[in-house]
Design an enzyme around this catalytic site. Structure first.
Site, mmCIF file in Angstrom:
data_model
loop_
_atom_site.group_PDB
_atom_site.id
_atom_site.type_symbol
_atom_site.label_atom_id
_atom_site.label_comp_id
_atom_site.label_asym_id
_atom_site.label_seq_id
_atom_site.Cartn_x
_atom_site.Cartn_y
_atom_site.Cartn_z
ATOM 1 N N PRO A 319 12.832 -32.942 31.390
ATOM 2 C CA PRO A 319 12.443 -33.767 30.236
ATOM 3 C C PRO A 319 11.861 -32.918 29.115
ATOM 4 C CG PRO A 319 10.799 -33.918 31.974
ATOM 5 C CD PRO A 319 11.943 -33.109 32.535
ATOM 6 N N ARG A 321 11.853 -34.384 25.091
ATOM 7 C CA ARG A 321 11.406 -35.383 24.134
ATOM 8 C C ARG A 321 10.386 -36.352 24.722
ATOM 9 N NH1 ARG A 321 14.769 -36.913 20.107
ATOM 10 N NH2 ARG A 321 16.469 -35.991 21.289
ATOM 11 N N TYR A 369 21.117 -36.517 12.540
ATOM 12 C CA TYR A 369 21.561 -37.545 13.491
ATOM 13 C C TYR A 369 21.361 -38.957 12.960
ATOM 14 C CZ TYR A 369 20.183 -33.469 16.345
ATOM 15 O OH TYR A 369 19.977 -32.207 16.841
ATOM 16 N N CYS A 396 16.516 -30.915 -2.477
ATOM 17 C CA CYS A 396 17.573 -31.231 -3.454
ATOM 18 C C CYS A 396 18.778 -31.893 -2.804
ATOM 19 C CB CYS A 396 18.009 -29.945 -4.154
ATOM 20 S SG CYS A 396 16.636 -29.096 -4.888
#
Ligand SMILES: Cc1ncc(COP(=O)(O)O)c(C=O)c1O
Length: 474
Positions: A319, A321, A369, A396
């Protein structure tokens, strides 16, 4: 009827404008464990006020709630241990350091009982500099240079996850040269189409990672015959930011059945099922608790082993995230606000653009994403009406979006502070210096104190890399 009009530009999840009183709400599961509002409405994390953090460490800023991360890591270890113990299997967690890696965070993970998954020379060096036990490091990578293989083998890295047949030969030569027997896992492309963004899916046919079952059969036969390599087992990682448990279960089933076949030719002690467990980024997200995912995967493992009449392997998970995502919050300062009038349904609708002093350089995920985040005022309460807002960076690009849509107080103004939760994973690690933006510092907060884990990369630091720079200030 709510204070604000329904806005046709609002996505379905935001169709009903909240009451003003709800605009400051810090939804459990989205915000880090210690995040709360002081009596005057200011955001406090780890006992430290948002304004104090920015005053001391500059804006924008990555804030890591140390208590949250440590407790979440320990809970994950306990959850997986309980789920696998229930079927009689051993389990180990390796923190996927690519999510967020600093020396301190690597040590927090080791202190919580995890090993480390690294995927580059840089991540390996940080792990070794943190004093992580090399035997509890797993090295990944779809194209590992020989120098990295050599460094890993001589450093005594516990497991190297082989990602191609070419790597088998190269690694065997490196291990023989070093006079070591290197334990390896073979990464399987299990053909699972993970329910996630295509850039985050890593086990369907048309992508770069892993070996097909046929290729793996050949690679494993070679590993078993060549000197210098020892088959420790199999690896699968189906993708990242996944909420649907079915994919994890299907991958576990396919790998257990493949293992059953391989056991005829020798031991296959370990199966590593990777990471990928999603988190809640929005109040409307419904993240499956890790304990529940662990139980579901354990059930698939148990059934496949029972049906194939094989013993249970040692299980490993990676794991990333799910251990650090929620523990991180990014603080920004509002620079400019603007209302645009968008033609829609024969009329026009308003969207408030709130520009902050960061953007795709500190959080590339929305641009990469189309990842969704939410935001809240951090320096004060407000009883202004909700306005449909888009929080944007100051790079920009129109794609330089931090929060695509959320309701924020209509009186949000330059100088206000905004907080975006859920930025602990894949934000600092994907950061860049587009438009020569500085990289925010990473600070840990705990018990009313903050400390710098990684200092800001300043323009001065960047200039110092430019060989034509004479070093004088202008
Ligand atoms: C091999 C491997 N393991 C584990 C992970 C961690 O995934 P997550 O952070 O979604 O848990 C990744 C992420 O890309 C990965 O590539």
């Amino acid at each position: 009827m709510p204070e604000s009009e329904v806005n046709p530009l609002a996505p379905a999840r935001l169709a009903t404008p909240p009451r003003s009183t709800d605009l400051g709400r810090l939804d459990a599961g989205v915000w880090s464990a210690t995040a709360h509002r002081a009596d005057d409405g200011e955001l406090v994390i780890g006992g430290v006020r948002a304004s104090a953090l920015l005053a001391e460490h500059g804006s924008p800023l990555y804030v890591v709630d140390e208590q949250d991360v440590r407790e979440r890591a320990a809970a994950a270890v306990a959850d997986f241990a309980a789920a696998l113990a229930a079927i009689g299997a051993e389990v180990e967690l390796h923190y996927a350091s690519k999510a967020l890696l600093t020396i301190d965070i690597a040590r927090w993970m080791q202190e919580a009982g995890l090993g480390l998954d690294v995927a580059s020379a840089g991540e390996l060096e940080v792990a070794l500099a943190a004093g992580i036990d090399p035997a509890r490091i797993g090295l990944h990578g779809n194209s590992k240079p020989d120098a990295l293989l050599r460094r890993a083998v001589t450093a005594g890295v516990g497991t190297i996850i082989v990602d191609s047949q070419q790597e088998v030969e190269r690694l065997a030569a490196v291990a023989a040269e070093a006079g070591r027997t290197q334990p390896v896992l073979v990464r399987i492309n299990s053909g699972i189409h993970a329910a996630t963004h295509s850039y985050l899916a890593t086990s369907h046919e048309d992508q770069k990672f892993g070996l097909t079952f046929d290729e793996a059969r050949a690679a494993i036969a070679r590993i078993r015959e060549v000197d210098g390599l020892e088959l420790a087992g199999l690896h699968s990682h189906i993708g990242s930011s996944i909420h649907d448990a079915a994919g994890f279960g299907a991958a576990a089933d396919r790998l257990m059945r493949f293992r059953a076949e391989l056991l005829a030719g020798g031991p296959v002690p370990e199966v590593n099922l990777g990471g990928g467990f999603g988190i809640a980024y929005l109040p409307s997200d419904d993240a499956t608790p890790l304990a529940e995912l662990a139980r579901g995967i354990a059930a698939e493992v148990e059934r496949a082993c029972r049906e194939t009449g094989t013993d249970l392997p040692r299980l490993t998970f990676e794991p990333g995230r799910s251990l650090v995502g929620t523990g991180g919050t990014t603080l920004y300062t509002v620079g400019t606000t603007k209302t645009v009038h968008v033609p829609v349904d024969g009329g026009t609708a308003e969207r408030r653009y709130i520009s902050v002093d960061g953007g795709m350089s500190d959080n590339a995920r929305p641009a990469l994403y189309e990842a969704d985040y939410c935001a809240r005022l951090a320096n004060r309460d407000s009883d202004a009406a909700p306005a449909l807002a888009r929080v944007v960076g100051s790079h920009c690009e129109s794609g330089d979006v931090v929060v695509d849509a959320d309701w924020l107080p209509a009186d949000t103004a330059p100088g206000d502070l905004l907080a975006v939760p859920g930025t602990g994973a894949y934000c600092f690690s994907l950061s860049n210096h587009y438009n020569y933006f500085e990289r925010p510092a990473v600070v840990a907060v705990r018990d009313g104190a903050s400390r710098t884990l990684v200092r800001r990369v300043t323009i001065h630091d960047l200039l110092a890399l430019d060989t034509a720079w004479a070093g004088e200030e202008h």
